[in-house]
Design an enzyme around this catalytic site. Structure first.
Site, PDB file in Angstrom:
ATOM      1  CG  HIS A  80      30.284  32.240  20.887  1.00  0.00           C
ATOM      2  ND1 HIS A  80      29.280  32.437  19.957  1.00  0.00           N
ATOM      3  CD2 HIS A  80      29.794  32.708  22.066  1.00  0.00           C
ATOM      4  CE1 HIS A  80      28.254  33.022  20.560  1.00  0.00           C
ATOM      5  NE2 HIS A  80      28.531  33.177  21.841  1.00  0.00           N
ATOM      6  CD  GLU A  81      30.778  31.056  25.466  1.00  0.00           C
ATOM      7  OE1 GLU A  81      30.583  32.107  26.103  1.00  0.00           O
ATOM      8  OE2 GLU A  81      29.879  30.478  24.815  1.00  0.00           O
TER       9      GLU A  81
ATOM     10  CB  CYS B 122      24.916  34.276  21.614  1.00  0.00           C
ATOM     11  SG  CYS B 122      25.662  35.108  23.028  1.00  0.00           S
TER      12      CYS B 122
HETATM   13 NI    NI Z   1      27.557  33.999  23.536  1.00  0.00          NI
END
Ligand code: NI
Length: 184
Positions: free
Chosen positions: A142-143, A100
């Site tokens: 994830h986003e 990330c």
């Molecule tokens: Ni991220």
């Protein structure tokens, strides 16, 4: 070009719930998305969520042809998703490495459902709905987690599978292209 500073883990904005966007077609949202793409491309991210640049609105972007940070991943179409929602289509979970831009220099193995359907609105106000799996599904989950104030380390079940890229590579636990960590 308006590359924005990416907030790093520890900044409380990354732990907040983002707000629904009233008008996906507004100039304000268009400018936000431009900044997000400039920032994502600059840092060679696979995706970016608005709270990562300090804007607590439910907007994510993702997609790439070939990403040097994730060299083995299949391509994902460049997508803007406003007010996204996710439906899990599989009880099966797959565990894979994630990184990330808000957790620079690190990777962790995160279990996530293998197949999802995601929906959202694009900048033209059109509905996007896709059934996806693999890396594509992982990136979207994830986003979208960012919009609920969740960073991937919170999803790691075995924290022994979390560490600095350099150390993981040194010990043969994580493989990536040589340029993988160049922008972190
Ligand atoms: Ni991220």
């Amino acid at each position: 070009m308006a590359i924005q500073t990416v907030l790093r883990i520890g900044d409380p904005s990354l732990n907040k719930i983002s707000l629904l966007v009233d008008d996906p077609c507004s100039t304000e949202i268009r400018r936000l998305v431009e900044d997000m793409f400039d920032t994502m491309h600059h840092y060679e991210g696979a995706g970016l969520a608005a709270p990562q640049i300090g804007v607590l609105s439910r907007v994510v972007i993702f997609g790439f042809e070939h990403n040097p940070r994730y060299p083995s991943a299949e391509s994902v179409p460049e997508t803007v998703l406003i007010n996204p929602s996710i439906e899990i289509l599989s009880t099966e979970k797959l565990t894979d490495w994630e990184g990330c831009l808000s957790v620079p220099g690190m990777r962790g193995r995160v279990p996530r459902p293998s197949r999802i359907r995601y929906t959202g609105i694009d900048l033209e106000g059109q509905v996007i709905e896709r059934d996806v799996e693999g890396f594509h599904a992982r990136v979207v989950m994830h986003e979208c987690d960012h919009l609920d104030g969740i960073l991937y380390p919170q999803r790691i079940e075995n924290l022994a599978e979390f560490g600095f890229i350099e150390e993981l590579q040194l010990h043969g636990r994580y493989q990536a292209a040589p340029c993988d960590s160049s922008n972190e």
